[in-house]
Motif scaffolding. Structure first.
Motif, mmCIF file in Angstrom:
data_model
loop_
_atom_site.group_PDB
_atom_site.id
_atom_site.type_symbol
_atom_site.label_atom_id
_atom_site.label_comp_id
_atom_site.label_asym_id
_atom_site.label_seq_id
_atom_site.Cartn_x
_atom_site.Cartn_y
_atom_site.Cartn_z
ATOM 1 N N VAL A 100 -14.039 79.251 -149.019
ATOM 2 C CA VAL A 100 -13.725 77.822 -148.987
ATOM 3 C C VAL A 100 -12.545 77.585 -149.915
ATOM 4 C CG1 VAL A 100 -14.541 75.510 -149.557
ATOM 5 C CG2 VAL A 100 -16.076 77.122 -148.415
ATOM 6 N N GLY A 147 -11.904 73.113 -147.997
ATOM 7 C CA GLY A 147 -13.116 72.563 -147.388
ATOM 8 C C GLY A 147 -12.882 71.974 -146.008
ATOM 9 N N SER A 157 -14.987 73.632 -143.297
ATOM 10 C CA SER A 157 -16.400 73.329 -143.550
ATOM 11 C C SER A 157 -16.736 71.910 -143.117
ATOM 12 C CB SER A 157 -16.734 73.494 -145.037
ATOM 13 O OG SER A 157 -16.530 74.816 -145.452
ATOM 14 N N ASP A 191 -15.530 80.661 -153.465
ATOM 15 C CA ASP A 191 -14.976 79.308 -153.638
ATOM 16 C C ASP A 191 -13.601 79.468 -154.253
ATOM 17 O OD1 ASP A 191 -14.284 76.714 -154.254
ATOM 18 O OD2 ASP A 191 -15.916 76.401 -155.680
ATOM 19 N N SER A 196 -11.534 76.808 -154.364
ATOM 20 C CA SER A 196 -11.090 75.422 -154.550
ATOM 21 C C SER A 196 -10.876 75.053 -156.007
ATOM 22 C CB SER A 196 -12.110 74.459 -153.947
ATOM 23 O OG SER A 196 -13.255 74.352 -154.783
ATOM 24 N N VAL A 205 -13.814 71.224 -154.434
ATOM 25 C CA VAL A 205 -14.171 70.887 -153.057
ATOM 26 C C VAL A 205 -15.425 70.018 -153.030
ATOM 27 C CG1 VAL A 205 -15.632 72.892 -152.522
ATOM 28 C CG2 VAL A 205 -14.294 71.823 -150.722
ATOM 29 N N LEU A 254 -18.004 68.813 -150.124
ATOM 30 C CA LEU A 254 -18.415 68.933 -148.725
ATOM 31 C C LEU A 254 -19.434 67.876 -148.341
ATOM 32 C CD1 LEU A 254 -18.688 72.826 -148.523
ATOM 33 C CD2 LEU A 254 -16.725 71.358 -147.993
#
Length: 194
Positions: free
Chosen positions: A120, A123, A126, A148, A150, A154, A156
């Motif tokens: 991710v 995102g 996702s 991850d 991010s 992130v 979600l």
């Protein structure tokens, strides 16, 4: 599984690449994590999925009825997460640009779903997959990923449980440093164009 043990799995599979990469998010990076390589060994994929499942609190794990992952990158880890959790695993794909369930996959109204990704970054994939899962009747109660990227930023809309956070810098097209821009960008991801 400790972070050192997790990273040892990535190093052993030569899954961490260095160069100039155009990520599927549209951002640029000097590093690319090729999760397909770390997942090509079924025993390694099983270990990583089991470790990822262990990151999800027991109370939440026990509620999960299905695992859904976006094709292509999430298919293997999604399948292994289904095995680790003892539930069915399926995937969404984009035959016309929008995620949807195909191949006879279906969710019952209210199925509690764990969304599983390999990596991710922003995102975007996702969130798009969550929309498709909800449109098919599922309720995404959590998300998980191997990595991850991010920087912890992130959102979600559901609890998110990555196995490891790798925070290599990424750059918008107009922010790419000169030394990185001097090298042609490679599009290694699932949305790479020929």
């Amino acid at each position: 599984m400790s972070e050192d043990e997790i990273l040892a799995e990535f190093r052993a599979s030569q899954a961490l690449l260095e160069g100039h990469f155009l990520l599927s998010s549209g951002r640029h990076s000097a590093h690319y994590l090729q999760c397909a390589r770390v997942l090509m060994d079924p025993m390694r994929a099983s270990r990583l999925a089991t470790a990822t499942a262990a990151r999800i609190p027991r109370e939440l794990r026990q509620q999960i009825q299905k695992v859904v992952s976006p094709a292509m990158g999430g298919v293997i880890i999604g399948h292994e997460m289904g095995r680790a959790l003892g539930v069915e695993a399926m995937f969404v794909e984009r035959p016309t640009g929008t995620f949807e369930l195909r191949r006879g996959f279906a969710l019952s109204k209210g199925d509690r779903v764990l969304l599983v990704e390999d990596v991710v970054t922003t995102g975007l994939s996702s969130r798009e997959a969550i929309v498709a899962i909800e449109a098919a009747g599922g309720e995404v109660i959590a998300a998980a990923s191997l990595v991850d990227r991010s920087g912890g930023s992130v959102d979600l809309g559901v609890p998110f449980f990555p196995l490891v956070a790798l925070n290599f810098p990424t750059y918008a097209p107009d922010e790419v440093p000169a030394d990185l821009a001097a090298t042609p960008a490679i599009k290694p991801g699932s949305r790479a164009q020929a």
